[in-house]
Write an enzyme that holds these catalytic residues in place. Structure first.
Site, short mmCIF file in Angstrom:
data_model
loop_
_atom_site.label_atom_id
_atom_site.label_comp_id
_atom_site.label_asym_id
_atom_site.label_seq_id
_atom_site.Cartn_x
_atom_site.Cartn_y
_atom_site.Cartn_z
N THR A 28 0.83 -1.21 0.00
CA THR A 28 0.00 0.00 0.00
C THR A 28 0.86 1.26 0.00
OG1 THR A 28 -0.20 -0.16 2.42
CG2 THR A 28 -2.02 -1.04 1.10
N PRO A 33 -3.62 -0.42 -3.69
CA PRO A 33 -4.66 -0.50 -2.66
C PRO A 33 -4.86 -1.92 -2.15
CG PRO A 33 -5.66 -0.30 -4.83
CD PRO A 33 -4.18 -0.13 -5.02
N ASP A 34 -5.22 -2.02 -0.88
CA ASP A 34 -5.59 -3.31 -0.29
C ASP A 34 -7.04 -3.57 -0.71
OD1 ASP A 34 -6.30 -5.45 1.22
OD2 ASP A 34 -5.73 -4.60 3.15
N PHE A 35 -7.27 -4.61 -1.51
CA PHE A 35 -8.61 -4.80 -2.07
C PHE A 35 -9.64 -5.11 -0.98
CE2 PHE A 35 -7.01 -9.19 -2.25
CZ PHE A 35 -8.08 -9.90 -1.73
N ARG A 36 -9.18 -5.52 0.22
CA ARG A 36 -10.14 -5.79 1.29
C ARG A 36 -10.63 -4.51 1.95
NH1 ARG A 36 -6.21 -9.48 1.70
NH2 ARG A 36 -6.77 -11.63 1.31
N ASN A 104 1.71 -10.94 -1.06
CA ASN A 104 1.43 -10.03 -2.16
C ASN A 104 1.74 -10.68 -3.51
OD1 ASN A 104 0.70 -8.08 -0.28
ND2 ASN A 104 2.79 -7.30 -0.12
N ASP A 106 2.36 -8.69 -6.42
CA ASP A 106 2.75 -7.60 -7.33
C ASP A 106 4.18 -7.66 -7.84
OD1 ASP A 106 4.29 -6.53 -5.06
OD2 ASP A 106 2.33 -5.88 -4.29
N HIS A 121 0.77 -16.42 -2.58
CA HIS A 121 -0.46 -16.27 -3.35
C HIS A 121 -0.22 -16.05 -4.84
CE1 HIS A 121 -2.39 -14.94 0.70
NE2 HIS A 121 -2.35 -16.25 0.57
N CYS A 152 -4.07 -20.27 -29.04
CA CYS A 152 -4.68 -21.58 -29.28
C CYS A 152 -6.18 -21.55 -29.02
CB CYS A 152 -4.03 -22.66 -28.42
SG CYS A 152 -4.59 -22.69 -26.70
#
Length: 245
Positions: A28, A33-36, A104, A106, A121, A152
């Site tokens: 952050t 942004p923290d999606f939560r 993270n 990213d 993750h 394909c």
């Protein structure tokens, strides 16, 4: 230098097997942004909460809507490493840090120069065709339209662990081994609310547990050093004096 930073500096100076475990709070500070976090945008633009959109079931059933959210919220390709990322890379290069375990996706730790990064993750920088397994980078995903397709004809899926999916066994094993062998564990930018990732702390048997997070965590009472401030602000004040130059 404030007292908390002095204590952290002493630990970093004293020990050579330090491991870092980080979460969204590390990113952050790079503008991701923290999606939560509830910022109102989700309610305005999307019919489902982020946790639902970022699930395996939703990806399979509503792939187009998944990618609308994914491009908008998860692909921050212009973000740059901040002081925390840079200091951790410096610590590894100096022979003080044995690895970074991150929740993270990213890739900013690698962008800062860290080499031993365990991405629990996954990463937005790895994407594979579900049919032929051809690799595609994050830029391709960002600039694609609708549901990204392979040459394909197969649907391309990010190498990101969605809700309902399991963690990669090799990454978890590497993280467990690195944490179990550590003398000091620095946990930063995470509320330790996401499992099974947060459960990896149970494997730490070293000398000192350091928690750096703006908010409270379930592990606060077990910390040898608790710092409730932004991690980049703390790391920017540290000096790395290691085994290698």
């Amino acid at each position: 230098m404030e007292q908390d930073v002095e204590k952290l500096q002493e630990l970093v100076d004293q020990y050579d097997r330090i491991v870092f475990f980080g979460g969204a709070g590390v990113s952050t500070e790079s503008g991701i942004p923290d999606f939560r976090s509830v910022d109102g945008l989700y309610n305005q633009k999307y019919d489902y909460p982020p946790e639902t959109i970022l699930s395996h079931t939703f990806f399979m059933r509503h792939t187009d809507e998944f990618y609308r959210f994914y491009r908008d919220k998860m692909l921050a390709l212009d973000a740059k490493p901040n002081d925390a990322h840079k200091k951790l890379a410096e610590m590894e290069d100096a022979g003080k840090l044995t690895g970074v375990v991150t929740q993270n996706i990213d890739g900013l730790h690698q962008a800062a120069g860290s080499k031993h990064v365990m991405e629990l993750h996954g990463s937005v920088h790895r994407n594979y065709c579900m049919k032929c397994h051809k690799f595609y980078d994050a830029s391709y995903m960002l600039h694609s339209a609708g549901v990204p397709k392979c040459e394909c004809g197969g649907v391309i899926k990010p190498d990101v662990v969605l809700y309902e999916e399991g963690l990669d066994n090799e990454v978890v094993s590497d993280a467990i081994r690195t944490i179990a062998e550590a003398e000091v564990m620095i946990v930063g930018g995470t509320s330790l609310a996401v499992y099974p990732a947060a459960g990896l702390l149970d494997y730490f048997r070293g000398k000192a547990l350091v928690l750096i997070n703006k908010g409270a965590t379930p592990q606060d009472r077990n910390a040898d050093l608790l710092i409730q401030k932004p991690i980049g602000q703390i790391f920017s004040q540290m000096k790395v004096r290691g085994n290698r130059t």
